[in-house]
Design a protein around this motif. Structure first.
Motif, short mmCIF file in Angstrom:
data_model
loop_
_atom_site.label_atom_id
_atom_site.label_comp_id
_atom_site.label_asym_id
_atom_site.label_seq_id
_atom_site.Cartn_x
_atom_site.Cartn_y
_atom_site.Cartn_z
N SER A 55 0.80 -1.22 0.00
CA SER A 55 0.00 0.00 0.00
C SER A 55 0.84 1.27 0.00
O SER A 55 0.44 2.29 -0.58
N HIS A 56 2.00 1.23 0.62
CA HIS A 56 2.80 2.45 0.75
C HIS A 56 3.32 3.00 -0.58
O HIS A 56 3.20 4.20 -0.85
N LEU A 83 11.74 3.17 0.61
CA LEU A 83 10.72 2.35 1.25
C LEU A 83 11.21 0.91 1.46
O LEU A 83 10.96 0.30 2.50
#
Length: 311
Positions: free
Chosen positions: A62-63, A292
């Protein structure tokens, strides 16, 4: 609030350890230990089970999506466009006719045959071809074969076929393995001391691999044995490294040829994005993707039971 007009354009074997100035090989005192290290790494990698994926992957998925959405909105839309609301006109509800029922039936049957291919033995391409022919019966579907062929994006089909052949050729010829081994041979082992350096190395190589190998499956097939497992032999958890590599190879939107989906949605029948748009988007998203990956590999996944250090 003004009605928004959507702007589509956002405008095998011990040979793995050869190289890196022989440093990796030095970590094992004998060829037998080399093979044992490879076997152990492979077995640990096989432990990437459903529980690990269920815990580690959704947290990451999702990020990047949220980050990419924000980047696209701010790179390619004005402030007024971002504040505007989209207006989708309501379509009139019409009674279902026999053509819609026929097309829906063919679709359901096609999916059913794909899902049960192990039972009847008919390959997916044959099923798809038969379904396409069934949909070109004018009296039943309303579409003739001649008209359907005129609407086919033959250039796109040839492009997709060419990328598949190129990916296969890289694997079969050994060129992809040669590139990965060459990269590994020029990296000093002392540069891979510490989880941060190892994670950064695997993440950057995985993210950049789409520029050379257009197939994601091919990227993982090449990078895991030639890059991930040798690095794992330095004392790192191969499960975490494989997860890091697999997710990193998902980045593939720098060029129109980098992924089939990018090429497909570039030509939907109206102007969308061009190569310059993709380069601009990638220039922002690529560092974010690597960042990330590092955050998740070093802190989030260990908290979920997937540490980067050897378990």
């Amino acid at each position: 609030m003004p009605e928004m007009t959507c702007r589509s354009s956002f405008r095998s074997g011990p040979g793995w350890f050869v190289g890196m100035n022989g440093s990796i090989t030095a970590h094992c005192s004998s060829e037998s230990q080399n093979r044992s290290a490879i076997a152990a790494s492979t077995l640990q990698t096989a432990a990437l089970n459903h529980k690990t994926i269920a815990l580690a992957t959704p947290w990451f998925g999702s990020h990047p999506s949220f980050a990419a959405t924000e980047v696209i909105l701010h790179l390619f839309l004005s402030a007024d466009e971002r504040r505007a609301t989209s207006h989708v006109p309501e379509s009139e509800r019409q009674a279902t006719d026999h053509r819609q029922l026929y097309v829906g039936g063919v679709l359901v049957l096609t999916v059913g045959l794909w899902a049960t291919s192990s039972l009847h033995g008919v390959s997916a391409p044959v099923v798809a071809f038969a379904a396409a022919l069934a949909l070109t019966l004018p009296k039943l579907s309303g579409v003739s074969l001649k008209a359907a062929l005129r609407e086919v994006e033959w250039g796109l089909i040839l492009f997709l076929a060419a990328t598949l052949v190129m990916g296969r050729a890289l694997i079969v010829s050994g060129a992809a393995q040669w590139l990965a081994a060459g990269l590994l041979a020029h990296v000093r082992v002392d540069l891979l001391r510490g989880p941060l350096r190892v994670a950064a190395f695997i993440a950057v190589v995985s993210v950049l691999a789409h520029l050379v190998i257009t197939s994601r499956t091919a990227r993982v097939t090449v990078l895991v044995p030639t890059l991930v497992l040798p690095v794992a032999a330095l004392g790192y958890n191969p499960t975490a490294l494989v997860l890091l590599c697999a997710l990193g190879t998902g980045f593939c939107q720098t060029l129109p040829v980098s992924a089939k989906a990018v090429a497909l949605f570039r030509n939907p029948g109206h102007p969308t994005y061009d190569a310059r748009d993709l380069l601009l988007l990638s220039a922002v998203l690529m560092p974010l993707m690597v960042l990330l990956l590092l955050v998740f590999a070093l802190w989030v996944w260990p908290a979920l039971g997937v540490p980067l250090g050897a378990s």
